[in-house]
Structures are given as C-alpha cells and as structure tokens.
Write a protein that holds these residues in place. Structure first.
Motif, PDB file in Angstrom:
ATOM      1  N   CYS A   1       0.893  -1.298   0.123  1.00 24.91           N
ATOM      2  CA  CYS A   1       0.021   0.114   0.015  1.00 24.91           C
ATOM      3  C   CYS A   1       1.085   1.183  -0.029  1.00 24.91           C
ATOM      4  O   CYS A   1       0.705   2.189  -0.729  1.00 24.91           O
ATOM      5  N   LEU A   2       2.121   1.219   0.834  1.00 24.08           N
ATOM      6  CA  LEU A   2       2.884   2.434   0.753  1.00 24.08           C
ATOM      7  C   LEU A   2       3.419   2.357  -0.449  1.00 24.08           C
ATOM      8  O   LEU A   2       3.547   3.884  -1.000  1.00 24.08           O
ATOM      9  N   GLU A   3       3.617   1.297  -1.282  1.00 22.55           N
ATOM     10  CA  GLU A   3       4.275   1.793  -2.445  1.00 22.55           C
ATOM     11  C   GLU A   3       3.357   2.403  -3.618  1.00 22.55           C
ATOM     12  O   GLU A   3       3.606   3.278  -4.354  1.00 22.55           O
ATOM     13  N   THR A   4       1.995   1.974  -3.469  1.00 24.73           N
ATOM     14  CA  THR A   4       0.803   2.507  -4.124  1.00 24.73           C
ATOM     15  C   THR A   4       0.696   3.995  -3.757  1.00 24.73           C
ATOM     16  O   THR A   4       0.631   5.086  -4.708  1.00 24.73           O
ATOM     17  N   LEU A   5       0.936   4.234  -2.645  1.00 26.56           N
ATOM     18  CA  LEU A   5       0.566   5.770  -2.188  1.00 26.56           C
ATOM     19  C   LEU A   5       1.926   6.547  -2.658  1.00 26.56           C
ATOM     20  O   LEU A   5       1.876   7.740  -2.789  1.00 26.56           O
ATOM     21  N   GLY A   6       2.995   6.065  -2.703  1.00 29.51           N
ATOM     22  CA  GLY A   6       4.294   6.687  -3.219  1.00 29.51           C
ATOM     23  C   GLY A   6       4.242   7.047  -4.565  1.00 29.51           C
ATOM     24  O   GLY A   6       4.669   7.912  -4.904  1.00 29.51           O
ATOM     25  N   LEU A   7       3.158   6.489  -5.320  1.00 29.35           N
ATOM     26  CA  LEU A   7       3.105   7.068  -6.571  1.00 29.35           C
ATOM     27  C   LEU A   7       2.623   8.482  -6.568  1.00 29.35           C
ATOM     28  O   LEU A   7       3.030   9.181  -7.430  1.00 29.35           O
ATOM     29  N   SER A   8       1.753   8.871  -5.707  1.00 26.35           N
ATOM     30  CA  SER A   8       1.363  10.378  -5.549  1.00 26.35           C
ATOM     31  C   SER A   8       2.519  11.084  -5.082  1.00 26.35           C
ATOM     32  O   SER A   8       2.634  12.186  -5.685  1.00 26.35           O
ATOM     33  N   TYR A   9       3.527  10.671  -4.337  1.00 23.84           N
ATOM     34  CA  TYR A   9       4.578  11.516  -3.924  1.00 23.84           C
ATOM     35  C   TYR A   9       5.446  11.623  -5.122  1.00 23.84           C
ATOM     36  O   TYR A   9       5.953  12.704  -5.160  1.00 23.84           O
ATOM     37  N   ASN A  10       5.719  10.716  -5.960  1.00 27.49           N
ATOM     38  CA  ASN A  10       6.662  10.680  -7.060  1.00 27.49           C
ATOM     39  C   ASN A  10       5.930  11.914  -8.039  1.00 27.49           C
ATOM     40  O   ASN A  10       7.017  12.256  -8.799  1.00 27.49           O
ATOM     41  N   HIS A  11       4.894  12.016  -8.040  1.00 30.21           N
ATOM     42  CA  HIS A  11       4.195  13.031  -9.047  1.00 30.21           C
ATOM     43  C   HIS A  11       4.223  14.542  -8.483  1.00 30.21           C
ATOM     44  O   HIS A  11       3.833  15.334  -8.892  1.00 30.21           O
ATOM     45  N   LEU A  12       4.545  14.577  -7.413  1.00 30.12           N
ATOM     46  CA  LEU A  12       4.743  15.983  -6.699  1.00 30.12           C
ATOM     47  C   LEU A  12       5.645  16.936  -7.161  1.00 30.12           C
ATOM     48  O   LEU A  12       6.850  16.195  -7.615  1.00 30.12           O
ATOM     49  N   PRO A  13       5.368  17.987  -7.640  1.00 30.22           N
ATOM     50  CA  PRO A  13       6.318  18.940  -8.143  1.00 30.22           C
ATOM     51  C   PRO A  13       7.663  19.016  -6.967  1.00 30.22           C
ATOM     52  O   PRO A  13       7.310  19.000  -5.559  1.00 30.22           O
ATOM     53  N   LEU A  14       8.837  19.134  -7.311  1.00 32.94           N
ATOM     54  CA  LEU A  14       9.926  19.086  -6.467  1.00 32.94           C
ATOM     55  C   LEU A  14       9.944  20.183  -5.172  1.00 32.94           C
ATOM     56  O   LEU A  14      10.262  19.474  -4.174  1.00 32.94           O
ATOM     57  N   HIS A  15       9.307  21.162  -5.492  1.00 29.47           N
ATOM     58  CA  HIS A  15       9.263  22.262  -4.655  1.00 29.47           C
ATOM     59  C   HIS A  15       8.241  22.069  -3.235  1.00 29.47           C
ATOM     60  O   HIS A  15       8.229  22.748  -2.240  1.00 29.47           O
ATOM     61  N   LEU A  16       7.243  20.902  -3.415  1.00 25.64           N
ATOM     62  CA  LEU A  16       6.543  20.661  -2.742  1.00 25.64           C
ATOM     63  C   LEU A  16       7.027  19.403  -1.859  1.00 25.64           C
ATOM     64  O   LEU A  16       6.111  18.992  -0.989  1.00 25.64           O
ATOM     65  N   ARG A  17       7.898  18.636  -2.151  1.00 24.20           N
ATOM     66  CA  ARG A  17       8.351  17.273  -1.343  1.00 24.20           C
ATOM     67  C   ARG A  17       8.642  17.686   0.031  1.00 24.20           C
ATOM     68  O   ARG A  17       8.294  16.922   0.733  1.00 24.20           O
ATOM     69  N   GLU A  18       9.524  18.692   0.327  1.00 22.74           N
ATOM     70  CA  GLU A  18       9.725  19.042   1.617  1.00 22.74           C
ATOM     71  C   GLU A  18       8.759  19.359   2.299  1.00 22.74           C
ATOM     72  O   GLU A  18       8.595  18.978   3.663  1.00 22.74           O
ATOM     73  N   CYS A  19       7.730  20.175   1.720  1.00 25.74           N
ATOM     74  CA  CYS A  19       6.319  20.465   2.464  1.00 25.74           C
ATOM     75  C   CYS A  19       5.792  19.286   3.006  1.00 25.74           C
ATOM     76  O   CYS A  19       5.241  19.256   4.074  1.00 25.74           O
ATOM     77  N   PHE A  20       5.752  18.422   2.140  1.00 25.64           N
ATOM     78  CA  PHE A  20       5.115  17.175   2.560  1.00 25.64           C
ATOM     79  C   PHE A  20       5.644  16.291   3.753  1.00 25.64           C
ATOM     80  O   PHE A  20       5.243  15.813   4.576  1.00 25.64           O
ATOM     81  N   LEU A  21       7.095  16.121   3.274  1.00 25.94           N
ATOM     82  CA  LEU A  21       7.928  15.209   4.247  1.00 25.94           C
ATOM     83  C   LEU A  21       7.745  15.846   5.583  1.00 25.94           C
ATOM     84  O   LEU A  21       7.896  15.211   6.635  1.00 25.94           O
ATOM     85  N   TYR A  22       7.681  17.145   5.861  1.00 28.89           N
ATOM     86  CA  TYR A  22       7.828  17.657   7.020  1.00 28.89           C
ATOM     87  C   TYR A  22       6.792  17.113   7.846  1.00 28.89           C
ATOM     88  O   TYR A  22       6.772  17.255   9.117  1.00 28.89           O
ATOM     89  N   LEU A  23       5.566  17.109   7.022  1.00 31.62           N
ATOM     90  CA  LEU A  23       4.209  16.531   8.198  1.00 31.62           C
ATOM     91  C   LEU A  23       4.653  15.053   8.784  1.00 31.62           C
ATOM     92  O   LEU A  23       3.941  14.893   9.825  1.00 31.62           O
ATOM     93  N   GLY A  24       5.452  14.325   8.232  1.00 27.24           N
ATOM     94  CA  GLY A  24       5.888  12.941   8.982  1.00 27.24           C
ATOM     95  C   GLY A  24       6.401  13.134  10.494  1.00 27.24           C
ATOM     96  O   GLY A  24       6.362  12.318  11.054  1.00 27.24           O
ATOM     97  N   GLY A  25       6.887  14.213  10.786  1.00 25.68           N
ATOM     98  CA  GLY A  25       7.477  14.467  12.191  1.00 25.68           C
ATOM     99  C   GLY A  25       6.751  14.783  13.066  1.00 25.68           C
ATOM    100  O   GLY A  25       6.921  14.490  14.394  1.00 25.68           O
ATOM    101  N   PHE A  26       5.413  15.126  12.602  1.00 28.62           N
ATOM    102  CA  PHE A  26       4.422  15.470  13.789  1.00 28.62           C
ATOM    103  C   PHE A  26       3.857  14.099  14.348  1.00 28.62           C
ATOM    104  O   PHE A  26       3.878  12.995  13.707  1.00 28.62           O
ATOM    105  N   PRO A  27       3.285  13.997  15.686  1.00 24.21           N
ATOM    106  CA  PRO A  27       2.573  12.824  16.185  1.00 24.21           C
ATOM    107  C   PRO A  27       1.615  12.268  15.316  1.00 24.21           C
ATOM    108  O   PRO A  27       0.990  12.878  14.683  1.00 24.21           O
ATOM    109  N   GLU A  28       1.270  11.061  15.410  1.00 25.22           N
ATOM    110  CA  GLU A  28       0.261  10.259  14.713  1.00 25.22           C
ATOM    111  C   GLU A  28      -1.158  11.175  15.063  1.00 25.22           C
ATOM    112  O   GLU A  28      -1.264  11.579  16.246  1.00 25.22           O
ATOM    113  N   ASP A  29      -1.696  11.255  14.158  1.00 25.19           N
ATOM    114  CA  ASP A  29      -3.254  11.731  14.275  1.00 25.19           C
ATOM    115  C   ASP A  29      -3.159  13.512  14.573  1.00 25.19           C
ATOM    116  O   ASP A  29      -4.339  13.780  15.229  1.00 25.19           O
TER     117      ASP A  29
END
Length: 882
Positions: free
Chosen positions: A431-459
């Motif tokens: 499932c993560l690989e499937t979701l990764g398709l959406s990440y791969n199609h992100l514009p480069l300048h949006l990727r760090e904005c998206f990755l930053y969200l992973g640092g916050f607590p769950e939910d």
C-alpha cells in the motif's frame, strides 16, 4: 536545500551586505569578510540563472542536469551552514562568551563551496557544447515514458476554498455498513454496549464512523455525542480533556430540557458553566475523571473511540464511562480484532471489507471527475487501476488525486495503470508503494513541505495558519512574483489536499475555507519512509535510541536536522558539537522541567530556526534567547509578564507566538523588528507609535485607546480590547471611544474583533468604511446602546458577523447592507427582541445561528426560514439553541 531555501539564503546575504543599522553586521570581524559574502551572493545568483531560470529543452541528458542541480543545492546548503556558524561565533563573542567562541570558525572559509560551484558550472557548460554538436535529428526522441519535467501549477481550487460539499465528504460503497452500525447503536437495549468496526489501515473505518456519528437519526437519538482519537501514542489525561472539550462544544440545553425536568436542566446548566470556567489543563487527573463522569451521568451518550490499538488502553479508560442503563453506546474503531473482542466479547464486531470493483470505480470517478461524465476511453485503464488497488479506499482516493491533475490524458491513465499493476495492496508495504506514486508526481518544491508532516505525532491536527508559518520559517516556500509567502504556502497546502495526500479536517462554516488538516497513518508512514530515503532528517524522540542520538545524522554536517519531541527526554543528551546542524525543535507535550535545561543547551543549538515550546507552560523565559540569532519562528507559553528586550536582537525572526496573561510591550524597544506575525501579545502604554517598531505586522491584539492603524499596511487581523467595566474606578479610567475621522484602519484589514470598547453605535460607520473587511465579531460591550440601524451603512465584502453579549434591543437593517454575508451568529444577546426579516433576503446567506437568546428571537428566525421556503430558498439553514 530547496530552491526556496536558496532564495531565503540570498535574502539573508543581501541584508548582511546592505544593512547598516544592525550591530552584528557592523562588527569588524564581519566587515572584513564582506567581500567573501558578496562573492558568494554573486555566485549563487549566477548559478540559479544557469541551472534554474533558463529553459534547457535542448539538453537531452535530463538526469545529468538533475544531478548537477542536486550538487549545487548541497553546496549552497553547506555555504549557509558555514556562514551561519561564522555569524553565530561573532555573535557569541559580542556577548562575551569567548569560551564557546573558541569552538567556532574565526574566519569564513568557503573554498570548498566555491570549488564545487565552479565544477558544476564547467560540467554544465560542457554539456551545452556537446548538445550543440549533436544534430537534432540524431537525438533520441522523448518517449511517452518520460514526460517533460515541467513543474505542476500550484493553485487554490474553487472546490477547496468555498464549496458547500468538499471532496473528502464523498462516501461510496458502505451504505449498508452505515445502516447496520446505526441500527446496532440505537437498538432497544438499556445496558451500556460496545460496537466495534475492525479493518486494515486505509479501509475506511474512520470515514464510516464519522458518517454514523453525524447521521441525523443518531444525532437525534443521543443526548451527548463525543469523538476522541486514541491512536498508538495514548495519553489518558489528553483523552479526558478531549472528551470534556467535545461535550462543551456541542452543549445543547434544548435536548436536555426535552428529556429532563426543568430543575434538573437548570442544575445541568450550572454544572456546564462551572466547567466552562475551569482551566482543563490545570485540573488534576482525579478532577478530570470526576468531571467526565458527571458530564455523562444521566445522559444517553455515544462515545466514538477512534483508532484503538492496545487492550491496556481500553482497560485504563473504560472506567470513565458510567452505565446508566439508558441505552448509551461506545463505538470503537481498530485495526486489531483482539482489541475489539477484549472491549466486549459479546458485543457486535463489524469487519469492514474491501470495496468491490464497481464501487471502487464509482469512488474513483467521483474523486477525479466530480459529477461530470467520464470519457469512454478511461474505463479500461481505470478498471485496471481500481483492480490493482484491490478495494482499498485510501489507495483509490490517493491514486485519484494523481489522476485528477491529468484527468483527460489517455496516455497518463495508461501509465498509472501499468505502474499500479506491480503492487499488492493487501499488505502495508504494498500500500505504501501505491501511495508513493502520488509522492513521485509531486512537484519538487512541494516534497519537503510534504515530508515535514511526517515528523508530527500520529493523528496530529495541523492548524492551517501555524503550519504555514512553520513552512515559511523552514525555508520551503518559493517566492512567486508579488504574491505573499503566506498566500503561496496556502496554495501548496491546497494542492496537497486536492491530490488527497492531506485531509481537510476542519472548515469554516460560512465559506468552507480549510482551517485545519491531518494525514492518514499510512500517509504519515510514507512521509517517514521517503524522508529516510532522501536524507530529509526527521528526528522523533518516540522512535529514538538515546545511546547514540545523532549517530545517523553526523554526516554530512551541513544537513539540517529537525527534532520533534513527543515524550519526556533529557534535552541535555543532545547538547554536544554534533548537534550544531539542529535547525528545529518542536515540543508536543507539557514537560515543565524544560526551562532550565533548554537554556543550558542554547550554545549547542545556535543554528536553530524554529523553536516551538508553547506546550511547555514555563514559569520564566529560558535564559540565553539572544544567542539564537538565526531564529525565525518562536512559540512559547509562560506566566512571566516581562517581555525580554533580547528578542529584539533576533533579526531573522518572522513569527512570534507569545502566550501569557497580562504581557505588555513597553517603550524599551529600540529599533524596528522584522516580525510578520505577533500572536498572543497585548501592546502596552509605552508604544503609541508601534507601527514604527513592527511595520510588517499582520495580526495584532491591542487596547482600544490606540487609534491609528492606517500605517500598518500589512495588517489583516485586529482585535481591540477595552477594559471590563468592573475595573473602571474613576472617570479618567473610562474607555476611550472612537473619534470620527480620527480612528483609521488600513485597507488590508480583513478581520476585526471588538470587546469591552463601549462604543456608541454611530461609530459603526467607521468600521463599515473598511473596504476589504470580511469578518466582524462584536463581543461583550463592544458597542453600547439599545438601537442599531444599518439602513445607511453598507458592508460590501462582509461574510461573517457575530453579535455576542451586547445590550442591543432593536436592530433595523435592509438586505443591501450585507450583500455578501454568509453566516450570522447571535449569542447571549438577552435584550434583543427579534432578527429583522430583511436578513432573509440576503442572497448569499447560508446559515443563521442563535444561541441562548430570547424566545422571540428564535421565533423571528423561524419566520425568516418559512418566508424563504415559500420563495423556494431551501439553502438557508437555521440553528436555534435555547
């Protein structure tokens, strides 16, 4: 480092070279190094023009160009690291800290960086020469497998900003499940019962529970409905506060009165008022348990416990819920059947299944094409796509987000169908690989904005404005023409919501604008996995092995590390030289012992850009704040009323969130601060001309005797607070009212809140002259007088109007006074006799909310509703609460 980060670095260099009123910049040690800074600035500008600005469509070796860009951005990041360490060292020496200064570079050494720049430039020019030698007919054609790498446009779609029904509300394929769960909850069984929804992550458990929770019959059946999210990082105290806050938010005495006798209803009201005055954060655990029990006792309640992971968690919280033998229910969602069985071995457990192929296709079409017809050619690749998603709604939704940007491209659909075919969604990794398709199609300048969200607590629930300020401070937002960085950042976030990587969790009722967002657990896991792959260094204390805290982040040293603290640790464990690349600390729990410890660490954390410790309620400010000269975002909660003058020396500071009671700025401020946002701060007697000190301010709270705001040309939100009447002892203490033609507001103002200003209603003409005002909130004693006539006043862009605790008795108006009004709220206006019938003729009005007003006010609103129904207007919603 992103392109946006390089732009921010160049702005800093420009300030360093041209600013003559900053004591740090005029230090002899820095002046003698200015030629190197100037050379660095010129080289960065030249390399940006070479690699980013010009369009090199004639270069066929795109991967090679991308590699050169990466080498350049890494070198730019190293240059910033070297430069910031040098500036910090000089800054420390200015404060007499010669011992710490010994550990910093005494001179600016950029030789390695400049060699890298020169190497990248030479290789790029060599590529250009080779390309010109190759005949265009001999170059390999660009195949459909490799589309041109043009950045996707970032925009704010109409649907996200103002639609009445957002895409995240689409519910497909589980109608039978909804009816089944609803019937189990409302069936005639008096004993407290537990109903469970079980299924894998992304299957739709939370969506189904939410639909049941908001089902009209469920809303009618239960006196109290409470939603709490538990998740893996369970906090019993936080759970109790969630329950109490949820009950407060939906207090509805009308239902209580219908079920209980008047005397009991009155006692209920007294209890609610007492609880409303109690600070939940300060209450003891035993007091919180008592409050939860009292709030639920005697009521038929529904508690949704979303995302329960452990049987021990259930054992710890089940005692909160009294069994009044009145049909109360608890609805659990969990990925684990054993948890549901443990909660109630005889209870109903519903295993949520996958969507069938037809329902998956229906969901995909609604998400991609909305209510429009889909093209015939999309059926074949679309069916392959949904088949590969194997009925997992989250996978369908995320893939739909990818497709929505190329909804009418037959080639693109075929490409996605081919890529999803290799993934098995039944397991989390697939499932993560499937979701990764959406990440791969992100514009480069949006990727760090998206990755930053992973640092916050769950939910974690992201407040939109705060997330935007953090992105700006981290250097993720790319300047675009004359648009403000905040507007650009909003566009970034709306794009992520539009492609379903981020969920819109809360919207403003009157215009549908997103106020808060969140990410699904699996999407968060995707963030963390991709962050590790791309060396976007996120350090989470909940996953940390303290024996070697920075072992994986030491090389290369210039790479920024961002620390997200969600449990109690010894902050001194991190205070050593290898943490000089620590750029952000965000604290999510209340650890009150932090103050002394973090002050001892500032010399190790001198490169910090973000420091968010507002969850830690400190008695005093940490000592040594003046060392953090690179700080851009600072959030703190303190009981101290003394604002430190040292903060004025933080020349990079963009956002200051200073939460306290009674804090006053005074006349010690010696020079302008480059702050864009000040939140939670009240200005004091010593600053009559605060616009000279805070020229870039956008959000402000201040006393109402300040009467000149026109020079604050960036101001968007203003809250004016007078003095409560009980504190006025002499005529000299009386609040100063607006003087017509003297009080001034900037044209940029969009939201205005007034409280305790005691103004005459005639001064409303000053407010209605604000050209871009969209939100107006008039709280207790904002205006005084029993009669308000708006016939001669027009509020051309006002969308939201709230009148609360005013002594207004008669309100006269016409529909042309509020041409754009979307929502009207009247709260506790005990003297008001009725709402003008003309309000119903406002064409844009969606909602009228009346809370705790006279019965005649409710009757007048219902007359408005009936009149509008007779005219065929069923869009206007009425909400009356006694």
């Amino acid at each position: 480092m992103t392109y946006a980060g390089i732009q921010m670095f160049m702005d800093k260099l420009k300030q360093l070279l041209n600013c003559n009123d900053n004591p740090l910049f005029n230090n002899p040690s820095i002046i003698c190094e200015r030629p190197k800074f100037q050379l660095l600035y010129n080289e960065l500008g030249s390399m940006i023009q070479t690699l980013f600005i010009y369009q090199h469509l004639d270069l066929h070796d795109i991967p090679k160009v991308d590699d050169l860009k990466k080498r350049f951005t890494d070198a730019a990041e190293e240059a910033e690291y070297v430069g910031d360490l040098f500036l910090s060292g000089v800054h420390l020496r200015n404060y007499g800290d010669f011992l710490t200064f010994e550990h910093f570079n005494r001179s600016l050494n950029l030789d390695d960086v400049m060699r890298t720049f020169k190497s990248v430039e030479m290789e790029f020019m060599s590529m250009r020469i080779d390309s010109m030698k190759v005949d265009s007919t001999q170059r390999p054609e660009r195949t459909l497998k490799q589309p041109a790498l043009t950045p996707a446009p970032i925009y704010i779609s109409r649907n996200l900003l103002g639609s009445k029904k957002s895409l995240d509300e689409i519910f497909v394929g589980h109608d039978h499940d909804l009816e089944l769960i609803r019937d189990k909850l409302v069936q005639d069984q008096k004993k407290l019962d537990v109903v469970s929804i079980v299924g894998m992550g992304g299957i739709g458990k939370t969506t189904l529970a939410s639909k049941v929770f908001n089902d009209p019959f469920v809303v009618y059946h239960f006196h109290v409905r409470v939603w709490v999210t538990v998740s893996q990082t369970y906090d019993k105290r936080g759970l109790m506060i969630q329950i109490l806050e949820s009950i407060r938010a939906q207090l509805d005495l009308k239902k209580v009165s219908a079920q209980l006798d008047l005397e009991k209803a009155s006692a209920e009201l007294d209890l609610e008022k007492a609880n409303a005055e109690l600070d939940l954060e300060k209450a003891s655990d035993s007091k919180l348990r008592e409050m939860v029990h009292k709030q639920l006792m005697g009521k038929r309640y529904l508690i949704v416990m979303d995302d329960l992971w452990h049987v021990e968690t259930w054992d710890n919280i089940k005692l909160f819920f009294p069994n009044g033998y009145n049909g109360s229910r608890i609805l659990l969602t969990s990925r684990l059947t054993e948890v549901a069985k443990h909660a109630n071995s005889n209870g109903f457990i519903h295993h949520l299944g996958y969507l069938n192929k037809e329902k998956s296709w229906e969901l995909l079409c609604q998400k991609v094409f909305h209510d429009n017809e889909y093209p015939e050619w999309s059926i074949k690749p679309g069916m392959q796509i949904v088949e590969n998603c194997q009925g997992l709604p989250l996978a369908v939704v995320v893939i739909a987000g990818v497709l929505s940007k190329e909804a009418w491209s037959k080639w693109f659909w075929g490409e996605i169908a081919e890529k999803t075919g290799s993934y098995i969604v039944g397991e989390q990794n697939g499932c993560l690989e499937t979701l990764g398709l959406s990440y791969n199609h992100l514009p480069l300048h949006l990727r760090e904005c998206f990755l930053y969200l992973g640092g916050f607590p769950e939910d974690y629930k992201f407040e939109l404005q705060r997330l935007i300020w953090l992105w700006m401070a981290e250097g993720f937002i790319k300047q675009d023409g004359n648009r403000s960085l905040e507007d650009i950042a909003k566009g970034y976030l709306m794009y992520l919501i539009d492609i379903n990587l981020v969920i819109a969790a809360d919207r403003r009722k009157f215009d549908g604008v997103v106020k808060a967002c969140k990410v699904h657990d699996l999407v968060r896991e995707l963030c963390l996995r991709k962050a590790k792959e791309e060396r976007f260094n996120i350090l989470q204390t909940e996953r940390l092995i303290l024996s070697s805290p920075f072992s994986s982040f030491i090389t290369p040293p210039h790479k920024p590390v961002r620390m997200f603290m969600n449990n109690d640790i010894d902050i001194l464990e991190f205070a050593h030289p290898s943490t000089q690349n620590l750029r952000s600390i965000l604290w999510f729990s209340d650890f009150r012992s932090l103050s002394d410890d973090i002050a001892k660490c500032f010399r190790s954390f001198v490169l910090l850009r973000v420091l968010d410790i507002q969850k830690c309620r400190l008695n005093d400010l940490p000592i040594g704040m003046e060392l953090l000269v690179h700080l851009r975002y600072y959030a703190i909660w303190t009981t101290s009323a003394v604002f430190p003058s040292s903060i004025c020396n933080l020349w990079c500071l963009q956002t200051l969130i200073y939460i306290t009671k009674g804090l006053l700025f005074s006349s010690f401020i010696e020079k302008p601060m480059n702050l864009q946002t000040i939140s939670g701060v009240v200005f004091g007697d010593g600053i009559d001309n605060f616009q000279n000190y805070f020229p870039c301010i956008k959000e402000l709270t201040c006393p109402n005797y300040v009467d000149d705001f026109k020079s604050l040309t960036y101001l968007e939100k203003l809250k004016l607070i007078g003095f409560p009447r009980r504190r006025i002892s002499t005529v000299h203490d009386s609040p100063k009212v607006f003087v017509k033609n003297r009080i001034t507001f900037p044209a940029t103002l969009k939201a205005l809140t007034l409280a305790d200003c005691c103004l005459p209603w005639r001064d409303m003409s000053i407010i209605q002259s604000i050209p871009n005002l969209q939100v107006l909130k008039l709280h207790k004693r904002a205006f005084e007088g029993s009669w308000w006539n708006t016939d001669g006043q027009k509020f051309p862009h006002l969308k939201f109007l709230r009148l609360e605790k005013l002594d207004l008795k008669v309100w006269e108006t016409c529909s042309t006074s509020f041409l754009c009004l979307r929502q009207l709220e009247i709260i506790e206006c005990g003297n008001l006799e009725e709402i003008p019938l003309e309000i119903g003729d406002i064409p844009t009005l969606d909602l009228i909310q009346i809370r705790r007003c006279r019965q005649s006010v409710g009757e007048s609103v219902r007359r408005i509703e009936e009149e509008q129904h007779d005219l065929g207007n069923y869009d206007l919603k009425i909400n009356v609460s006694d």
